[in-house]
Write an enzyme that holds these catalytic residues in place. Structure first.
Site, PDB file in Angstrom:
ATOM      1  CG  ASN A  73       3.065 -21.040  41.093  1.00 34.38           C
ATOM      2  OD1 ASN A  73       2.745 -20.085  40.372  1.00 34.38           O
ATOM      3  ND2 ASN A  73       2.403 -22.187  41.072  1.00 34.38           N
ATOM      4  CE  LYS A  99      -5.495 -25.512  40.782  1.00 33.62           C
ATOM      5  NZ  LYS A  99      -6.241 -24.507  40.000  1.00 33.62           N
ATOM      6  CE  LYS A 203      -4.885 -20.086  34.091  1.00 35.05           C
ATOM      7  NZ  LYS A 203      -5.857 -21.074  34.595  1.00 35.05           N
TER       8      LYS A 203
END
Length: 324
Positions: A73, A99, A203
């Site tokens: 993305n 965001k 992550k």
């Protein structure tokens, strides 16, 4: 044996997580280069997990992939609608993460930004939002009610805690993703009898390495039916390569990954940064660290001293943890 290659400080193009520069340390071991870049506000316990990930990559390399490319993305910072539109169009990805809940901005700012991204993507594009835990439960419910008509794929970390996310998950229809609330430990998920969220963001550095992430991904998928999205921690291409390796090794990959972030930095430590193709995918390939390119981003002496001291502290923490 892992050695330090250098400490770097690269300006970000748009303020990101309150940062104007991204600091990182590049290390090298028998298997190659790795990045260590925990944020400054993280203590030894958190930063040591990131260090463990870097050591694992530098010493053992990457696991065997099951795919040769990974859909990604685009990431849209908390910018004006006009800038958000341009970034989305220029990225060439069919999925965008926007965001929201930026301090000092309003929900109307978020709505206008998401609308601009929807206009840029068209009706077939996918939009996910990321609030970084910036809303209360009531604020999240209102925001998702007003943003929902734009067709959200999911909302990432709308509230700070996993309990808050579970409540929001139960009381509205937009799928919910957890990131910060489980970043330092995946264990809180196992305390829930039902599924508290729909998606977990993994992550590599925060969760202790690629192999630890693979184990976690399989566990939550098999036992809880929760999908996984691989994302970056705003790293150089050396760090992104680890995220790409994780995404390429996952048994299943349902969502586009948040690994298209090199454009958020003003530079890189390689001549050939990890940039997606026009189809919005990253090809699985190695990243060659380039000392000549990296030299312009070498951190000043106080920053280098900070990171070398931090490295020693975290090495001691890891050693003490192994002895216990």
């Amino acid at each position: 044996m892992v050695e330090v290659v250098g400490v770097f400080s690269i300006p970000v193009r748009h303020r990101f997580r309150g940062l104007t520069t991204r600091e990182s340390m590049i290390v090298r071991g028998e298997a190659g280069y790795a990045e260590w870049s925990p944020f400054r506000d993280y203590g030894p316990a958190q930063a040591a997990s990131w260090l463990q990930a870097a050591f694992d990559i530098a010493e053992r390399g990457y696991p065997t992939p099951v795919r040769g490319s990974v859909p990604v993305n685009s990431t849209i910072p908390a910018v004006s609608p006009e800038t958000a539109y341009d970034i989305t169009r220029d990225a060439g990805c069919s999925t965008a993460k926007v965001k929201v809940a930026e301090p000092g901005q309003t929900l109307d700012d978020d709505i206008n930004r998401v609308k601009a991204v929807r206009d840029a993507l068209g009706v077939d594009g996918k939009i996910r939002i990321d609030a970084n835990g910036g809303w209360s439960i009531n604020e999240a419910l209102e925001a998702l009610f007003r943003l929902g008509p734009f067709g959200l794929e999911y909302a990432e970390q709308p509230c700070p805690t996993l309990g808050d996310l579970a409540y929001v998950h139960r009381h509205q229809d937009v799928p919910i993703a957890a990131d910060e609330s489980i970043r330092h430990s995946i264990e809180p998920l196992w305390a829930w009898d039902d599924k508290p969220v729909d998606v977990v963001v993994l992550k590599v550095q925060p969760h202790g390495g690629i192999r630890a992430c693979l184990e976690t991904a399989c566990k939550i998928s098999e036992s809880m039916g929760i999908d996984v999205v691989v994302s970056s921690a705003l790293e150089t291409s050396v760090g992104l390569r680890a995220g790409l390796a994780l995404a390429a090794a996952l048994p299943e990959l349902t969502y586009a990954c948040g690994l298209n972030t090199t454009h958020l930095l003003s530079g890189d430590v390689t001549y050939d940064p990890l940039i997606p193709s026009s189809a919005g995918t990253l090809q699985l390939r190695d990243v060659e660290y380039c000392d000549v390119r990296a030299q312009q981003w070498v951190a000043d002496k106080p920053t280098q001293e900070f990171w070398m001291t931090r490295l020693k502290t975290c090495e001691n923490y890891l050693q003490e943890s192994e002895e216990q």
